[in-house]
Design a protein around this motif. Structure first.
Motif, PDB file in Angstrom:
ATOM      1  N   UNK A   1     -18.973 -12.432  61.270  1.00 46.77           N
ATOM      2  CA  UNK A   1     -18.785 -11.929  59.424  1.00 46.77           C
ATOM      3  C   UNK A   1     -19.838 -11.121  58.633  1.00 46.77           C
ATOM      4  N   UNK A   2     -20.504 -10.872  59.222  1.00 42.16           N
ATOM      5  CA  UNK A   2     -21.480 -10.020  57.991  1.00 42.16           C
ATOM      6  C   UNK A   2     -21.202  -8.520  58.902  1.00 42.16           C
ATOM      7  N   UNK A   3     -21.221  -8.419  60.583  1.00 41.72           N
ATOM      8  CA  UNK A   3     -21.199  -7.735  60.879  1.00 41.72           C
ATOM      9  C   UNK A   3     -19.462  -6.483  60.456  1.00 41.72           C
ATOM     10  N   UNK A   4     -18.883  -7.927  60.625  1.00 41.40           N
ATOM     11  CA  UNK A   4     -17.390  -7.123  60.465  1.00 41.40           C
ATOM     12  C   UNK A   4     -16.959  -6.820  58.858  1.00 41.40           C
ATOM     13  N   UNK A   5     -17.909  -7.685  57.548  1.00 39.75           N
ATOM     14  CA  UNK A   5     -17.487  -7.103  56.833  1.00 39.75           C
ATOM     15  C   UNK A   5     -18.419  -5.219  56.410  1.00 39.75           C
ATOM     16  N   UNK A   6     -19.377  -5.118  57.237  1.00 39.17           N
ATOM     17  CA  UNK A   6     -20.002  -4.037  57.038  1.00 39.17           C
ATOM     18  C   UNK A   6     -18.596  -2.931  58.047  1.00 39.17           C
ATOM     19  N   UNK A   7     -17.813  -3.557  59.037  1.00 37.53           N
ATOM     20  CA  UNK A   7     -17.384  -2.303  59.458  1.00 37.53           C
ATOM     21  C   UNK A   7     -15.926  -1.818  59.110  1.00 37.53           C
TER      22      UNK A   7
ATOM     23  N   UNK B   1     -16.890   6.820  61.701  1.00 33.38           N
ATOM     24  CA  UNK B   1     -16.783   5.495  61.783  1.00 33.38           C
ATOM     25  C   UNK B   1     -18.429   5.181  62.425  1.00 33.38           C
ATOM     26  N   UNK B   2     -18.089   5.510  64.011  1.00 39.20           N
ATOM     27  CA  UNK B   2     -18.467   5.208  65.012  1.00 39.20           C
ATOM     28  C   UNK B   2     -20.189   4.728  64.794  1.00 39.20           C
ATOM     29  N   UNK B   3     -20.935   6.244  64.203  1.00 39.79           N
ATOM     30  CA  UNK B   3     -22.236   6.735  63.360  1.00 39.79           C
ATOM     31  C   UNK B   3     -22.768   5.878  62.528  1.00 39.79           C
ATOM     32  N   UNK B   4     -21.783   5.177  61.698  1.00 43.39           N
ATOM     33  CA  UNK B   4     -22.083   4.743  60.778  1.00 43.39           C
ATOM     34  C   UNK B   4     -22.012   3.573  61.220  1.00 43.39           C
TER      35      UNK B   4
ATOM     36  N   UNK C   1      -6.846   1.250  60.370  1.00 45.43           N
ATOM     37  CA  UNK C   1      -6.667  -0.174  61.281  1.00 45.43           C
ATOM     38  C   UNK C   1      -7.599  -0.971  61.234  1.00 45.43           C
ATOM     39  N   UNK C   2      -8.402  -2.048  61.352  1.00 39.12           N
ATOM     40  CA  UNK C   2      -9.204  -2.939  62.009  1.00 39.12           C
ATOM     41  C   UNK C   2      -8.949  -3.599  62.638  1.00 39.12           C
TER      42      UNK C   2
ATOM     43  N   UNK D   1     -25.250   0.782  60.493  1.00 41.63           N
ATOM     44  CA  UNK D   1     -25.367  -0.752  60.412  1.00 41.63           C
ATOM     45  C   UNK D   1     -25.722  -1.456  60.612  1.00 41.63           C
ATOM     46  N   UNK D   2     -25.172  -1.851  62.075  1.00 40.34           N
ATOM     47  CA  UNK D   2     -25.826  -3.229  62.389  1.00 40.34           C
ATOM     48  C   UNK D   2     -27.127  -2.638  63.166  1.00 40.34           C
ATOM     49  N   UNK D   3     -27.511  -1.474  63.500  1.00 39.35           N
ATOM     50  CA  UNK D   3     -29.472  -1.225  63.826  1.00 39.35           C
ATOM     51  C   UNK D   3     -30.127  -1.887  62.889  1.00 39.35           C
ATOM     52  N   UNK D   4     -29.427  -1.516  61.036  1.00 34.80           N
ATOM     53  CA  UNK D   4     -30.480  -2.466  59.681  1.00 34.80           C
ATOM     54  C   UNK D   4     -30.792  -4.118  59.928  1.00 34.80           C
ATOM     55  N   UNK D   5     -29.871  -4.619  60.510  1.00 35.86           N
ATOM     56  CA  UNK D   5     -29.468  -6.055  60.476  1.00 35.86           C
ATOM     57  C   UNK D   5     -30.575  -6.876  61.437  1.00 35.86           C
ATOM     58  N   UNK D   6     -31.417  -7.628  60.428  1.00 35.33           N
ATOM     59  CA  UNK D   6     -32.327  -8.270  61.264  1.00 35.33           C
ATOM     60  C   UNK D   6     -32.746  -8.375  62.809  1.00 35.33           C
TER      61      UNK D   6
END
Length: 387
Positions: free
Chosen positions: A275-281, A223-226, A297-298, A230-235
């Protein structure tokens, strides 16, 4: 404004205020000595003081008395009052000059003593020049900036709405920049905060029979690594940060971890980005549940909103302060530190800036200090913005 000169006596008084307040640091909302000190200075100045409970108090100056100059709306200035639970260094500047914290385990290690001193100096200057000023002034002395965000309660009390505040200004003394340097940025300046938690439910088993377990530690690592990837892929220009600071899992070295707990923080400057970060998580958690059988459980809780400086207010301050002789440094990217001044910006157009405090130790450290010439510079900043 007819007179922005700061007398030598007032400049010395502001330094004295800072040192007096530095000796009596108090935490969060429990600020009896700090309040008493501030009231002792403000009481004789002819301002209207309103208490806002544990969140702090305000001091209102009605200017242009006698109809000499009509008021052009009310301007607010804010100072934070609370200190930090830090033991001050015994060999620091304050100790050498005799104003080290008298409260063990507590210290003004974030410059709030200086912020209050500047506002007290401004109060005295306003009281001396109020007949010639073209604006009424509201001074905000706010608690719990370092903890629960006293600014929210000040705003909810109606303190700004009741006075019809036109603009609100805040300033933070900032080490690492020379005295007389203003550090600021239009639009995104300081981050909004979100605390992230993930609770993991697996199944324990002896490591010799690990295939019988559901490994919460393994699932948490994935989870942490992914999430990081994913966060690094955002502009990059979306200005975001997401990191985890705590990961707890398992009970023994030879037992598959049956449970896990991960917590961290996201810092963003818009609801859409979070919201985008939360959706990816959430998507990542569902995927790992499918792979491993470990249940996620997030949850998240929101802290301070981001500090967003209105471009028009930013440009006006830049023109005025550079004309007054200040060096203006514009940051290329915003900061990921947070500030509850952002709540005031939801009530009225507001500008937050940093003012160079010299090359002292960093904020939130036992040997933090400021170049006290920054106090007079801070008073000049507020005088100029009041014009």
């Amino acid at each position: 404004m007819n007179n922005q000169k700061i007398t030598e006596e007032l400049a010395k008084a502001v330094v004295g205020y800072r040192r007096g307040l530095h000796r009596i640091p108090e935490l969060d909302r429990d600020l009896p000595e700090t309040r008493a000190y501030l009231m002792g200075v403000l009481g004789p100045l002819g301002c209207e003081i309103r208490d806002h409970g544990g969140a702090g108090f305000t001091a209102f100056f009605s200017c242009g008395t006698g109809g000499a100059v009509p008021a052009r709306g009310t301007i607010a200035f804010r100072a934070d009052m609370d200190a930090l639970p830090i033991e001050e260094a015994a060999d620091g500047e304050a100790a050498a000059l005799g104003f080290r914290s008298a409260h063990g385990g507590k210290m003004h290690a974030c410059g709030h003593d200086g912020h209050m001193a500047v506002l007290l100096g401004l109060a005295r200057w306003i009281a001396q020049n109020r007949a010639s000023l073209e604006r009424d002034v509201l001074l905000i002395f706010q608690a719990s900036e370092e903890t629960t965000g006293g600014a929210r309660e000040i705003c909810e009390s109606g303190a700004l709405r009741d006075r019809g505040i036109r603009y609100v200004y805040g300033m933070h003394l900032w080490p690492g920049y020379e005295v007389g340097t203003v550090v600021c940025r239009a639009n995104e300046f300081m981050a909004g905060t979100h605390v992230i938690t993930a609770e993991l439910a697996g199944r324990s088993a002896h490591l010799a029979e690990y295939e019988n377990g559901l490994d919460a530690l393994d699932a948490g690592c994935r989870f942490v690594l992914r999430v990081y990837a994913a966060a690094d892929e955002l502009p990059k220009d979306s200005y975001h940060m997401l990191r985890f600071g705590q990961f707890l899992a398992g009970t023994a070295n030879n037992i598959v971890a049956g449970t896990g707990y991960i917590t961290g923080a996201a810092r963003t400057f818009s609801d859409d980005v979070f919201a985008l970060l939360w959706e990816k998580m959430a998507e990542i958690a569902v995927g790992i549940e499918t792979e491993t059988g470990v249940r996620f459980s997030l949850a998240h809780s929101d802290g301070y909103p981001p500090v967003i400086n209105p471009p028009a207010l930013y440009e006006g301050a830049k023109r005025a302060l550079t004309a007054a002789g200040f060096v203006w440094e514009e940051l290329e990217a915003p900061l990921f530190q947070a500030e509850d001044f952002s709540f005031y910006q939801k009530e009225a157009p507001g500008l937050y800036l940093h003012l160079g405090a010299g090359a002292g130790a960093p904020l939130h450290t036992p040997d933090f200090s400021i170049d006290e010439r920054a106090l007079e510079a801070g008073l000049r900043v507020f005088q100029t913005l009041l014009a």
